[in-house]
Design a protein around this motif. Sequence first.
Motif, short mmCIF file in Angstrom:
data_model
loop_
_atom_site.label_atom_id
_atom_site.label_comp_id
_atom_site.label_asym_id
_atom_site.label_seq_id
_atom_site.Cartn_x
_atom_site.Cartn_y
_atom_site.Cartn_z
N SER A 97 -0.89 -8.80 56.85
CA SER A 97 -0.18 -7.53 56.72
C SER A 97 0.01 -7.09 55.27
CB SER A 97 1.18 -7.62 57.41
OG SER A 97 1.99 -8.60 56.79
N PHE A 155 -0.40 -11.49 65.89
CA PHE A 155 -0.51 -10.04 66.03
C PHE A 155 0.88 -9.40 66.10
CE2 PHE A 155 -0.64 -6.34 68.87
CZ PHE A 155 -1.48 -5.52 68.14
N ARG A 158 2.44 -9.55 62.65
CA ARG A 158 1.75 -8.62 61.73
C ARG A 158 2.24 -7.20 61.94
NH1 ARG A 158 -2.70 -5.30 62.47
NH2 ARG A 158 -3.91 -4.79 60.59
N GLN A 159 2.34 -6.77 63.20
CA GLN A 159 2.82 -5.43 63.49
C GLN A 159 4.24 -5.23 62.96
OE1 GLN A 159 -0.33 -4.33 64.15
NE2 GLN A 159 0.76 -2.83 65.39
N GLN A 162 4.26 -5.18 58.92
CA GLN A 162 3.70 -3.97 58.34
C GLN A 162 4.71 -2.83 58.30
OE1 GLN A 162 0.09 -3.21 60.59
NE2 GLN A 162 -1.19 -4.03 58.94
N SER A 275 7.21 -4.57 69.11
CA SER A 275 5.78 -4.56 69.43
C SER A 275 5.20 -3.16 69.42
CB SER A 275 5.54 -5.21 70.80
OG SER A 275 6.21 -4.48 71.80
N LYS A 278 4.03 0.87 64.70
CA LYS A 278 2.66 1.12 64.27
C LYS A 278 2.47 0.56 62.87
CE LYS A 278 2.08 5.30 67.05
NZ LYS A 278 1.77 6.74 67.03
N GLY A 279 1.32 -0.14 62.67
CA GLY A 279 1.02 -0.66 61.36
C GLY A 279 0.19 0.30 60.56
#
Length: 279
Positions: A97, A155, A158-159, A162, A275, A278-279
Amino acid sequence: MAKERRLINAIIYALLLVGSVFMLGPLIWTISTSLKTQAHVFDVPPQWVPNPVTWANYSDVWDKAPLLHGFMNSAIIVVTVLSVGLFVAAMAAYAFSKFDFPFKEAIFMALLGTMMIPYSVVMIPQYIGFSELGWVDTLLPLIVPGLFGNIVTIFFFRQFMQGAIPNDLIDAAKIDGCGYFRTFTTVALPIAKPAIAAQAALGFMGIWNDFMGPLIYLHTPEKQTIQVLIASMQSNYISNSNYPSMMAASIIALLPVIIVFFLAQRYFIESMAISGIKG
């Protein structure tokens, strides 16, 4: 408008109430059966409130089956995998990220692609590999792979990172003399606590309820997890028709999951929102 809104809310609450009855019905019936004697299991009409109530099924199944070993084995796997695996997954997510390195997107997409591989495809090669290492009938095949993190967790982290960790905050830490690892532990990890807590709760439930992996690798009863022990009770420890004892064992195994759920339920709600970032 106010009347229509109240009517809509009433309909929604009624639907949720009906849905909760269907969802909680099997659990309530399991608890009820665990407190019955064998003679009253198939009473017609069924008795939701046992009469008489007996707690002997719990002590009986605890004495007959090595449930304590199952609890300890499951706890060892859960604690080890979550404590190390979540930390490694958080580090990987932080790198994906916040860092720029060659082929970053390609590597991440390749990792995501592994989610499409069914477990049945890798099950036999994994078993052969662990057998060659002499790890069959030990907890290592269930622990070691989890120490390297999980792509779904990576995942998820990371989301979150970010959107929740500003780059300016990381730059400020660098100006203050923090290295990469110190920035991760002092800046990223504290901010990511809600995401880590949510994934820890979800991971606990997944690992604790895992059946296929322990069934494949663990053969000795004293080394089996709680779920495999319960599945083997009918053939090894109790009568095939002793449903009260089976239900009692299921409730014993379910207690840690219920406790974790109620302690971490707000993190489940947060995980739904996280979840969607938005990245």
